[in-house]
Design an enzyme around this catalytic site. Sequence first.
Site, mmCIF file in Angstrom:
data_model
loop_
_atom_site.group_PDB
_atom_site.id
_atom_site.type_symbol
_atom_site.label_atom_id
_atom_site.label_comp_id
_atom_site.label_asym_id
_atom_site.label_seq_id
_atom_site.Cartn_x
_atom_site.Cartn_y
_atom_site.Cartn_z
ATOM 1 N N ALA A 1 0.816 -1.216 0.000
ATOM 2 C CA ALA A 1 0.000 0.000 0.000
ATOM 3 C C ALA A 1 0.849 1.264 0.000
ATOM 4 O O ALA A 1 0.445 2.288 -0.554
ATOM 5 C CB ALA A 1 -0.933 -0.004 1.215
ATOM 6 N N THR A 2 2.037 1.217 0.613
ATOM 7 C CA THR A 2 2.896 2.407 0.617
ATOM 8 C C THR A 2 3.274 2.805 -0.801
ATOM 9 O O THR A 2 3.175 3.981 -1.183
ATOM 10 C CB THR A 2 4.155 2.161 1.463
ATOM 11 O OG1 THR A 2 3.782 2.022 2.838
ATOM 12 C CG2 THR A 2 5.134 3.317 1.342
ATOM 13 N N GLN B 1 -6.032 -0.645 5.776
ATOM 14 C CA GLN B 1 -6.611 -1.259 6.973
ATOM 15 C C GLN B 1 -8.061 -1.701 6.803
ATOM 16 O O GLN B 1 -8.577 -2.422 7.651
ATOM 17 C CB GLN B 1 -6.516 -0.284 8.147
ATOM 18 C CG GLN B 1 -5.098 -0.019 8.626
ATOM 19 C CD GLN B 1 -4.447 -1.228 9.255
ATOM 20 O OE1 GLN B 1 -5.105 -2.194 9.622
ATOM 21 N NE2 GLN B 1 -3.131 -1.193 9.377
ATOM 22 N N THR C 1 9.583 -7.667 -12.952
ATOM 23 C CA THR C 1 8.988 -8.998 -13.006
ATOM 24 C C THR C 1 7.958 -9.165 -11.899
ATOM 25 O O THR C 1 8.237 -8.887 -10.727
ATOM 26 C CB THR C 1 10.073 -10.079 -12.851
ATOM 27 O OG1 THR C 1 11.023 -9.934 -13.909
ATOM 28 C CG2 THR C 1 9.473 -11.479 -12.901
ATOM 29 N N CYS D 1 4.900 1.207 11.302
ATOM 30 C CA CYS D 1 5.871 1.900 10.459
ATOM 31 C C CYS D 1 6.603 3.015 11.192
ATOM 32 O O CYS D 1 7.611 3.522 10.712
ATOM 33 C CB CYS D 1 5.176 2.466 9.222
ATOM 34 S SG CYS D 1 4.460 1.197 8.177
#
Length: 378
Positions: A71-72, A180, A242, A327
């Site tokens: 998601a970051t 989330q 890839t 994080c």
Amino acid sequence: MAVYLDCNATTPVEPSVAALAARFLEKDFGNPASPIHDYGLFARAAVEHARAQIAKVVAARPDEVIFTSGATEANNLALLGLAETAWREGRCHIITTAVEHKAVLEPCEELQRLGFELTVLPVGADGRFNPKQLAATLRPDTALVSTMQVNNETGVSQPLAETAAILAGHGAWWHVDAAQGFGKELEPLQNPRIDLIAVSGHKIYGPKGIGALVARKRDGRLPPLKPLMFGGGQEQGLRPGTLPVPLIAGFGEAAKLALRDHEQRREACRTFRAEVLQAFAELGARQNGDERYTLPHVLNVSLPGIPSDKAIHALKGTIALSSTSACTSHTRTPSHVLAAMGIPPERAECSLRLSWCHLTPAVDWQRVTEILRQLRPS
């Protein structure tokens, strides 16, 4: 072994997800970019199957799913990827909220550094931003609105339906960080007004290292994103490299299970939540975030007189939990989320985040409360 109660940081992996990922690691290891033999063809088919499974959760089209590392990266691709077009069109205003994850706030700050005007909406004590303030802040030159679906520290869901109504007649792109809430709160993300949705596999019992940006088409075209990396042209030219087929296949399986088992999982979390609330009520804990808007698998509470680091250390043999975002936990900085909610520093320093799931085993809550009581100053 301590019971794991940090599912907002990362979830355990569903057994069928692990088995499928192992299959593509050990046996069906072809490269989907090499469809010149059966190995490559089967890998490509697996990727497209997973793409459809993920799209189905948010009522999107498979070709609107762009795979990322998580998601970051998806947040960065959405926010920074729109900058060139927005600047060229003279739309240099962006809006976000004070409780966003750093994966949104920091790209927004980078856009501000590049010359964009940034408006950060405050939140109330309930942990939610006020849609009326969004409406008042919206301007003709607003290019982008970025709001999370569910807060990672408090579990509070944001008013996405109201936001959709406000943005219905406006041309701004709307980005939602759904790390989330994807697979846990279904209906809000299925609103077609949301242009960009960032999701992550390891938050829904899938592998780490895989996520996606769902980019809904307008008038048959994807949002005008520019890639952040170059070389290879994969993922419609937006994310070269890839494709990690084992991770993608596992993510697809996790998405399928999230949709299929949604109600059973929520009920299991509600049952567990009742036990958590009772245990912490006995300790006089104060909940951070409005219970009415909090998803059933998360609880953020403050224990008066017990610093969170002391509580976490004392409980480490019984339950594994946290006090803030995974994080930023290594920085020991105060929670910007709790500060934005108006929670005093002394209360924030005593906050704990517990997050569980349908796979979480029973907890000896009597033992937990005994340990915590011993930490209270006499």
